[in-house]
Design an enzyme around this catalytic site. Sequence first.
Site, short mmCIF file in Angstrom:
data_model
loop_
_atom_site.label_atom_id
_atom_site.label_comp_id
_atom_site.label_asym_id
_atom_site.label_seq_id
_atom_site.Cartn_x
_atom_site.Cartn_y
_atom_site.Cartn_z
N GLY A 77 36.81 55.00 41.85
CA GLY A 77 36.33 53.67 41.49
C GLY A 77 35.55 53.72 40.20
O GLY A 77 35.05 54.78 39.80
N GLN A 125 29.66 51.02 33.79
CA GLN A 125 29.84 52.45 33.55
C GLN A 125 30.57 52.74 32.24
O GLN A 125 30.57 53.87 31.75
CB GLN A 125 30.61 53.11 34.70
CG GLN A 125 29.82 53.13 36.01
CD GLN A 125 30.60 53.83 37.09
OE1 GLN A 125 31.45 53.25 37.74
NE2 GLN A 125 30.34 55.12 37.28
N CYS A 162 29.41 60.00 41.92
CA CYS A 162 29.55 58.93 40.92
C CYS A 162 29.93 59.55 39.59
O CYS A 162 29.35 60.57 39.20
CB CYS A 162 28.22 58.19 40.80
SG CYS A 162 28.25 56.85 39.60
N LEU A 163 30.89 58.93 38.92
CA LEU A 163 31.32 59.46 37.61
C LEU A 163 30.19 59.42 36.59
O LEU A 163 30.24 60.15 35.60
CB LEU A 163 32.54 58.69 37.10
CG LEU A 163 33.81 58.84 37.95
CD1 LEU A 163 34.90 57.91 37.44
CD2 LEU A 163 34.30 60.27 37.96
N HIS A 217 29.76 50.90 46.73
CA HIS A 217 29.24 51.71 45.63
C HIS A 217 29.46 51.00 44.29
O HIS A 217 28.54 50.89 43.48
CB HIS A 217 29.95 53.08 45.67
CG HIS A 217 29.59 54.01 44.56
ND1 HIS A 217 28.97 55.22 44.77
CD2 HIS A 217 29.79 53.93 43.21
CE1 HIS A 217 28.78 55.83 43.60
NE2 HIS A 217 29.28 55.06 42.64
N GLU A 218 30.68 50.51 44.09
CA GLU A 218 30.98 49.87 42.79
C GLU A 218 30.25 48.54 42.64
O GLU A 218 29.78 48.21 41.54
CB GLU A 218 32.50 49.67 42.62
CG GLU A 218 33.33 50.95 42.67
CD GLU A 218 32.81 52.08 41.81
OE1 GLU A 218 32.18 51.83 40.76
OE2 GLU A 218 33.02 53.25 42.19
N HIS A 237 26.84 48.97 41.38
CA HIS A 237 26.75 49.17 39.92
C HIS A 237 26.58 47.83 39.19
O HIS A 237 25.93 47.77 38.15
CB HIS A 237 28.02 49.85 39.40
CG HIS A 237 28.02 51.34 39.50
ND1 HIS A 237 27.09 52.14 38.88
CD2 HIS A 237 28.88 52.20 40.12
CE1 HIS A 237 27.37 53.43 39.13
NE2 HIS A 237 28.44 53.49 39.89
NI NI Z 1 29.42 55.19 40.56
#
Ligand code: NI
Length: 157
Positions: free
Chosen positions: A46, A51, A88-89, A130-131, A134
């Site tokens: 995701g 991000q 998380c990226l 999670h997304e 953000h």
């Molecule tokens: Ni993330």
Amino acid sequence: MVLNIVKLGEDDVLRKKSHPVAKIDRRLKALLKDMAETMYAADGVGLAAPQVGILRRVVVIDVGEGLVELINPEIVSQEGEVVAAEGCLSVPGRRGTVKRPEKVTVRALDKKGNAVEYQAEGLFARAICHELDHLDGIVYVDKMIEDVTEQTEQEEG
Ligand code: NI
């Protein structure tokens, strides 16, 4: 085009609230495409627009069941609780456990402007939560119960 992923601590864009999308235009469609490419290139499940430095309520998710693009997503119902590890990226090399709903229903617009609804559970539900966090400037480490950083799994969002 693969975009640069902002890392936590690099830029406060990850800490800001994203704005709703008012118009689904060519630029937004290009963003969705670039976000999907960026997510796949980084082996993530995701990615949320902040991000990649864009404060818009746009998310892409693929937990192995195909690409899901969500514009102005909202969780309209949730059920249960489950504690599991996620990453998380924007926080590379770390993982931690977070309590999330077991099931969620999310409503959003697709890129044609049609209302869509997904009933999600398991990893898909976790990725949605999670997304969407953000989009409100929340990073999973804020909610983390325990650090479980070991390179054992590869599910990052
Ligand atoms: Ni993330």
